[in-house]
Design a protein around this motif. Structure first.
Motif, PDB file in Angstrom:
ATOM      1  N   VAL A  66      -4.316  11.474  19.303  1.00  0.00           N
ATOM      2  CA  VAL A  66      -3.103  11.796  18.570  1.00  0.00           C
ATOM      3  C   VAL A  66      -2.245  10.532  18.559  1.00  0.00           C
ATOM      4  N   VAL A  67      -1.956  10.048  17.352  1.00  0.00           N
ATOM      5  CA  VAL A  67      -1.176   8.820  17.193  1.00  0.00           C
ATOM      6  C   VAL A  67       0.155   9.191  16.548  1.00  0.00           C
ATOM      7  N   HIS A  68       1.243   8.864  17.231  1.00  0.00           N
ATOM      8  CA  HIS A  68       2.581   9.199  16.733  1.00  0.00           C
ATOM      9  C   HIS A  68       3.076   8.106  15.799  1.00  0.00           C
ATOM     10  N   ARG A  69       3.777   8.513  14.761  1.00  0.00           N
ATOM     11  CA  ARG A  69       4.305   7.596  13.756  1.00  0.00           C
ATOM     12  C   ARG A  69       5.237   6.532  14.359  1.00  0.00           C
ATOM     13  N   ASP A  70       5.886   6.818  15.482  1.00  0.00           N
ATOM     14  CA  ASP A  70       6.761   5.826  16.116  1.00  0.00           C
ATOM     15  C   ASP A  70       6.012   4.539  16.446  1.00  0.00           C
ATOM     16  N   LEU A  71       4.703   4.647  16.672  1.00  0.00           N
ATOM     17  CA  LEU A  71       3.916   3.439  16.927  1.00  0.00           C
ATOM     18  C   LEU A  71       4.024   2.492  15.739  1.00  0.00           C
ATOM     19  N   GLN A  72       3.954   3.014  14.531  1.00  0.00           N
ATOM     20  CA  GLN A  72       4.040   2.173  13.337  1.00  0.00           C
ATOM     21  C   GLN A  72       5.408   1.502  13.233  1.00  0.00           C
ATOM     22  N   ASN A  73       6.454   2.251  13.563  1.00  0.00           N
ATOM     23  CA  ASN A  73       7.804   1.708  13.466  1.00  0.00           C
ATOM     24  C   ASN A  73       8.057   0.594  14.473  1.00  0.00           C
ATOM     25  N   HIS A  74       7.478   0.710  15.671  1.00  0.00           N
ATOM     26  CA  HIS A  74       7.741  -0.257  16.734  1.00  0.00           C
ATOM     27  C   HIS A  74       6.674  -1.347  16.845  1.00  0.00           C
ATOM     28  N   GLU A  75       5.438  -1.016  16.519  1.00  0.00           N
ATOM     29  CA  GLU A  75       4.323  -1.969  16.640  1.00  0.00           C
ATOM     30  C   GLU A  75       3.394  -1.817  15.434  1.00  0.00           C
ATOM     31  N   PRO A  76       3.790  -2.344  14.257  1.00  0.00           N
ATOM     32  CA  PRO A  76       2.991  -2.160  13.042  1.00  0.00           C
ATOM     33  C   PRO A  76       1.547  -2.644  13.166  1.00  0.00           C
ATOM     34  N   MET A  77       1.316  -3.726  13.890  1.00  0.00           N
ATOM     35  CA  MET A  77      -0.057  -4.223  14.027  1.00  0.00           C
ATOM     36  C   MET A  77      -0.912  -3.279  14.882  1.00  0.00           C
ATOM     37  N   ALA A  78      -0.314  -2.647  15.883  1.00  0.00           N
ATOM     38  CA  ALA A  78      -1.040  -1.676  16.702  1.00  0.00           C
ATOM     39  C   ALA A  78      -1.376  -0.439  15.856  1.00  0.00           C
ATOM     40  N   TRP A  79      -0.434   0.002  15.034  1.00  0.00           N
ATOM     41  CA  TRP A  79      -0.676   1.129  14.117  1.00  0.00           C
ATOM     42  C   TRP A  79      -1.843   0.794  13.188  1.00  0.00           C
ATOM     43  N   ASP A  80      -1.804  -0.388  12.588  1.00  0.00           N
ATOM     44  CA  ASP A  80      -2.889  -0.797  11.697  1.00  0.00           C
ATOM     45  C   ASP A  80      -4.222  -0.814  12.428  1.00  0.00           C
ATOM     46  N   PHE A  81      -4.201  -1.243  13.687  1.00  0.00           N
ATOM     47  CA  PHE A  81      -5.433  -1.284  14.471  1.00  0.00           C
ATOM     48  C   PHE A  81      -6.057   0.100  14.597  1.00  0.00           C
ATOM     49  N   VAL A  82      -5.264   1.107  14.995  1.00  0.00           N
ATOM     50  CA  VAL A  82      -5.849   2.445  15.196  1.00  0.00           C
ATOM     51  C   VAL A  82      -6.259   3.077  13.871  1.00  0.00           C
ATOM     52  N   ILE A  83      -5.473   2.875  12.823  1.00  0.00           N
ATOM     53  CA  ILE A  83      -5.835   3.439  11.520  1.00  0.00           C
ATOM     54  C   ILE A  83      -7.095   2.764  10.984  1.00  0.00           C
ATOM     55  N   ASN A  84      -7.193   1.457  11.146  1.00  0.00           N
ATOM     56  CA  ASN A  84      -8.398   0.743  10.705  1.00  0.00           C
ATOM     57  C   ASN A  84      -9.602   1.106  11.569  1.00  0.00           C
ATOM     58  N   PHE A  85      -9.384   1.385  12.852  1.00  0.00           N
ATOM     59  CA  PHE A  85     -10.471   1.856  13.715  1.00  0.00           C
ATOM     60  C   PHE A  85     -11.068   3.139  13.132  1.00  0.00           C
ATOM     61  N   ALA A  86     -10.200   4.061  12.753  1.00  0.00           N
ATOM     62  CA  ALA A  86     -10.666   5.317  12.170  1.00  0.00           C
ATOM     63  C   ALA A  86     -11.423   5.070  10.862  1.00  0.00           C
ATOM     64  N   ARG A  87     -10.840   4.247  10.011  1.00  0.00           N
ATOM     65  CA  ARG A  87     -11.473   3.963   8.718  1.00  0.00           C
ATOM     66  C   ARG A  87     -12.804   3.239   8.896  1.00  0.00           C
ATOM     67  N   ASP A  88     -12.826   2.206   9.740  1.00  0.00           N
ATOM     68  CA  ASP A  88     -14.042   1.419   9.937  1.00  0.00           C
ATOM     69  C   ASP A  88     -15.185   2.236  10.527  1.00  0.00           C
ATOM     70  N   ASN A  89     -14.842   3.266  11.305  1.00  0.00           N
ATOM     71  CA  ASN A  89     -15.867   4.106  11.932  1.00  0.00           C
ATOM     72  C   ASN A  89     -16.094   5.413  11.189  1.00  0.00           C
ATOM     73  N   ASN A  90     -15.500   5.520   9.988  1.00  0.00           N
ATOM     74  CA  ASN A  90     -15.716   6.670   9.117  1.00  0.00           C
ATOM     75  C   ASN A  90     -15.283   7.988   9.779  1.00  0.00           C
ATOM     76  N   LEU A  91     -14.220   7.925  10.587  1.00  0.00           N
ATOM     77  CA  LEU A  91     -13.758   9.107  11.315  1.00  0.00           C
ATOM     78  C   LEU A  91     -12.799   9.925  10.464  1.00  0.00           C
ATOM     79  N   GLN A  92     -12.833  11.219  10.682  1.00  0.00           N
ATOM     80  CA  GLN A  92     -11.915  12.110   9.990  1.00  0.00           C
ATOM     81  C   GLN A  92     -10.523  11.954  10.580  1.00  0.00           C
ATOM     82  N   VAL A  93      -9.533  11.942   9.705  1.00  0.00           N
ATOM     83  CA  VAL A  93      -8.138  11.815  10.105  1.00  0.00           C
ATOM     84  C   VAL A  93      -7.376  12.980   9.508  1.00  0.00           C
TER      85      VAL A  93
END
Length: 107
Positions: A66-93
């Motif tokens: 579970v990834v909270h949106r506050d991560l994007q507001n405070h650490e945009p690169m960390a948010w991109d990392f987890v979202i890209n992890f999901a996309r790169d591994n073809n995971l359902q979101v």
């Protein structure tokens, strides 16, 4: 991929093909990497607990993070990392809201 109004995103350990994602501890590993990103920033010993913005859990027998949106507001690169992890591994979101556990019934 994710609506900007969503407060929480669930990265599920199921691929879009319906296969279980491996290794079996992927959620704990991902959340462990993200443990330093937290309100107030990293502190000594903070690597020993998960960030409240990135929490591993199991829902209906499926490993999730579970990834909270506050991560994007405070650490945009960390948010991109987890979202890209999901996309790169073809995971359902899924966009959702984690509800607190119900209190135990009164006797």
């Amino acid at each position: 991929m994710v609506s900007p109004s969503t407060k929480e995103v669930f990265i599920q350990g199921i691929t879009h093909d319906g296969k279980t994602f491996r290794p079996s501890d992927w959620a704990e590993r991902l959340a462990g990497v993200m443990s330093q990103f937290r309100p107030g920033g990293s502190r000594p010993g903070s690597h020993l607990s998960y960030s409240p913005w990135c929490i591993p859990t199991t829902l209906n027998g499926v490993k999730c993070v579970v990834v909270h949106r506050d991560l994007q507001n405070h650490e945009p690169m960390a948010w991109d990392f987890v979202i890209n992890f999901a996309r790169d591994n073809n995971l359902q979101v899924a966009e959702a809201c984690l509800l607190p556990d119900a209190p135990p019934p009164k006797a």
